[in-house]
Design an enzyme around this catalytic site. Structure first.
Site, mmCIF file in Angstrom:
data_model
loop_
_atom_site.group_PDB
_atom_site.id
_atom_site.type_symbol
_atom_site.label_atom_id
_atom_site.label_comp_id
_atom_site.label_asym_id
_atom_site.label_seq_id
_atom_site.Cartn_x
_atom_site.Cartn_y
_atom_site.Cartn_z
ATOM 1 N N SER A 124 0.842 -1.199 0.000
ATOM 2 C CA SER A 124 0.000 0.000 0.000
ATOM 3 C C SER A 124 0.873 1.244 0.000
ATOM 4 C CB SER A 124 -0.856 -0.035 1.261
ATOM 5 O OG SER A 124 -1.392 1.234 1.527
ATOM 6 N N TYR A 148 -1.699 -1.129 10.852
ATOM 7 C CA TYR A 148 -2.013 -1.714 9.536
ATOM 8 C C TYR A 148 -0.855 -1.450 8.571
ATOM 9 C CZ TYR A 148 -3.540 -1.399 4.720
ATOM 10 O OH TYR A 148 -3.584 -1.496 3.347
ATOM 11 N N LYS A 152 2.216 -3.947 6.604
ATOM 12 C CA LYS A 152 2.615 -3.936 5.186
ATOM 13 C C LYS A 152 4.122 -3.727 5.068
ATOM 14 C CE LYS A 152 -1.451 -4.439 3.265
ATOM 15 N NZ LYS A 152 -1.796 -5.734 2.675
ATOM 16 N N ASP A 294 -4.249 11.602 8.986
ATOM 17 C CA ASP A 294 -4.366 11.869 7.544
ATOM 18 C C ASP A 294 -3.277 12.841 7.083
ATOM 19 O OD1 ASP A 294 -6.468 10.215 7.029
ATOM 20 O OD2 ASP A 294 -7.994 11.781 6.906
HETATM 21 N N1 UFG Z 1 -12.281 11.476 3.903
HETATM 22 C C1 UFG Z 1 -13.277 12.350 4.278
HETATM 23 N N2 UFG Z 1 -14.423 11.841 4.818
HETATM 24 C C2 UFG Z 1 -14.626 10.485 4.980
HETATM 25 C C3 UFG Z 1 -13.598 9.606 4.601
HETATM 26 C C4 UFG Z 1 -12.441 10.123 4.062
HETATM 27 O O1 UFG Z 1 -13.132 13.568 4.144
HETATM 28 O O2 UFG Z 1 -15.690 10.106 5.499
HETATM 29 C C5 UFG Z 1 -11.047 12.004 3.278
HETATM 30 C C6 UFG Z 1 -9.782 11.695 4.036
HETATM 31 O O3 UFG Z 1 -9.513 12.672 5.010
HETATM 32 C C7 UFG Z 1 -8.746 11.653 2.894
HETATM 33 C C8 UFG Z 1 -9.533 11.139 1.705
HETATM 34 O O4 UFG Z 1 -10.908 11.355 2.017
HETATM 35 O O5 UFG Z 1 -8.303 12.951 2.604
HETATM 36 C C9 UFG Z 1 -9.342 9.673 1.425
HETATM 37 O O6 UFG Z 1 -9.605 8.913 2.606
HETATM 38 P P1 UFG Z 1 -9.794 7.325 2.585
HETATM 39 O O7 UFG Z 1 -10.125 6.900 3.978
HETATM 40 O O8 UFG Z 1 -10.732 6.931 1.513
HETATM 41 O O9 UFG Z 1 -8.355 6.791 2.138
HETATM 42 P P2 UFG Z 1 -6.906 7.012 2.801
HETATM 43 O O10 UFG Z 1 -6.080 7.730 1.779
HETATM 44 O O11 UFG Z 1 -6.984 7.591 4.138
HETATM 45 O O12 UFG Z 1 -6.405 5.519 2.991
HETATM 46 C C10 UFG Z 1 -6.481 4.581 1.930
HETATM 47 C C11 UFG Z 1 -6.709 3.190 2.512
HETATM 48 C C12 UFG Z 1 -5.496 2.727 3.264
HETATM 49 C C13 UFG Z 1 -4.290 2.862 2.444
HETATM 50 C C14 UFG Z 1 -4.130 4.233 1.883
HETATM 51 C C15 UFG Z 1 -2.986 4.250 0.900
HETATM 52 O O13 UFG Z 1 -7.803 3.195 3.389
HETATM 53 O O14 UFG Z 1 -5.673 1.369 3.580
HETATM 54 O O15 UFG Z 1 -5.317 4.622 1.183
HETATM 55 O O16 UFG Z 1 -2.679 5.526 0.503
HETATM 56 F F1 UFG Z 1 -3.221 2.556 3.202
#
Ligand code: UFG
Length: 336
Positions: A124, A148, A152, A294
């Site tokens: 990831s 998590y 990885k 984040d």
């Molecule tokens: N976000 C929101 N509201 C939500 C959910 C997410 O604003 O309800 C924002 C987050 O702050 C972030 C973006 O949307 O800026 C993406 O968030 P995600 O949770 O969809 O994805 P992440 O980038 O945090 O994490 C994902 C996977 C991880 C992985 C990572 C790799 O969940 O398992 O990408 O970059 F490790």
């Protein structure tokens, strides 16, 4: 060629099985159904007109994994099985270390015994931690911010050590950016139980009026509109990346690492607005506090995967939004 796909009924695993079957690979799936459903097997069959052999097993169970190898001549393993919820990994780290490490070690031990030399691992972009520069290249420093991600990274280290010790092995580590979208048929997609953690599953529930509004986690990031920027990649593109990795692995010994992303970053609000436009629906949202852990922005330099694997994502953000919503509309019953 016969491929063992662990976690083959999960979101990325099931799409990869479809692409493999379409290209006439033989597919054997091992999945313990902990975060997937047996119905997915029927759906894979419906799409491809082929039914992969299926073992309902836990990949931590060495005897059962050995049985798969005894009953099938396995040429390569694609290892998707693993826990993947970032938040849960923080509250239940032992569960994550035990499961994700144990399953991988078990598989690798059985592969060694059975002289199976080709391994593809689902890593990831989380292993890049908070990158100092963008876009992210494979040789950037690695670090993690949650258990998590650490599983990885630890597995990547185990694989690097193993590759030094066993020169017959071919190991490809694929670092996924943010997979979204769904199969065009509407039969396969992401179907998390409970309130989704990730952005796209949350957006589709809001669009479908199962949740009232989206919480946008912060609008004061160092990005063009202040909301977090990510590299969203269509899950079918991501699945195709595994076929490219298999081709590479067949003619190579050692270990290699590839980013699977598009190279384009979209903000949370870009995704919301595109989703509204292409699907002609409303996605109400509220700006709330940042989610701890984040980062501002994360997107791939996809050049290495293009040059060495011949991999390039073909689907754009419109397709990702259309296909994600189509899946939810076609599967309304299971979301009530
Ligand atoms: N976000 C929101 N509201 C939500 C959910 C997410 O604003 O309800 C924002 C987050 O702050 C972030 C973006 O949307 O800026 C993406 O968030 P995600 O949770 O969809 O994805 P992440 O980038 O945090 O994490 C994902 C996977 C991880 C992985 C990572 C790799 O969940 O398992 O990408 O970059 F490790």
């Amino acid at each position: 060629m016969r491929i063992l796909v662990t976690g083959g009924l999960g979101f990325i695993g099931s799409h990869t099985c479809v692409e493999l079957l379409n290209e006439n690979y033989e597919v054997v799936i091992a999945d313990n159904l902990s975060n997937s459903s047996i119905d997915v097997l029927d759906k894979i069959e419906k799409i491809t007109s082929k039914r992969p052999k299926f073992y309902e097993i836990d990949v931590c169970d060495k005897e059962k994994v050995s049985k798969i190898f005894n009953e099938n001549e396995i040429d390569a393993v694609i290892h998707f099985a693993g826990y993947k919820a970032v938040g849960e990994s923080v509250t239940e780290p032992l569960k994550y270390y035990r499961n994700n490490l144990d399953s991988t070690l078990t598989l690798l031990e059985v592969m060694k015994k059975e002289k199976c030399h080709n391994f593809i691992f689902s890593s990831s972009a989380t292993v890049y931690g908070s990158p100092k520069e963008l876009p992210i290249k494979e040789n950037f420093p690695l670090s993690t911010t949650n258990p998590y991600g650490t599983t990885k990274l630890m597995i990547e280290q185990i694989l690097a050590d193993l590759s030094k010790a066993d020169k017959d092995l071919s190991i490809i580590v694929l670092r996924y950016f943010n997979p979204i979208g769904a199969h065009k048929s509407g039969l396969l997609g992401e179907n998390p139980s409970g309130i989704p953690n990730n952005l796209m599953p949350y957006i589709v529930r809001v669009a479908d009026k199962k949740l009232p509004f989206l919480n946008v986690f912060g609008n004061d990031y160092d990005t063009p509109d202040g909301t977090g920027v990510r590299d969203y990649i269509h899950v079918v593109d991501l699945a195709r990346g595994h076929l490219k990795a298999l081709e590479k692995g067949a003619n190579f010994k050692g270990i290699e690492y590839y980013n699977l992303g598009t190279g384009i970053g979209y903000s949370v609000l870009d995704l919301v607005k595109t989703f509204e436009k292409v699907n002609n629906v409303k996605v109400p949202y509220k700006i709330v506090d940042r989610r701890p852990g984040d980062i501002d922005a994360c997107y791939a330099d996809p050049t290495k995967a293009y040059k060495e694997l011949g991999f390039k994502a073909i689907y754009g953000i419109d397709d990702m939004c259309i296909d994600s919503y189509n899946f939810i509309i076609k599967n309304k019953e299971s979301h009530k």
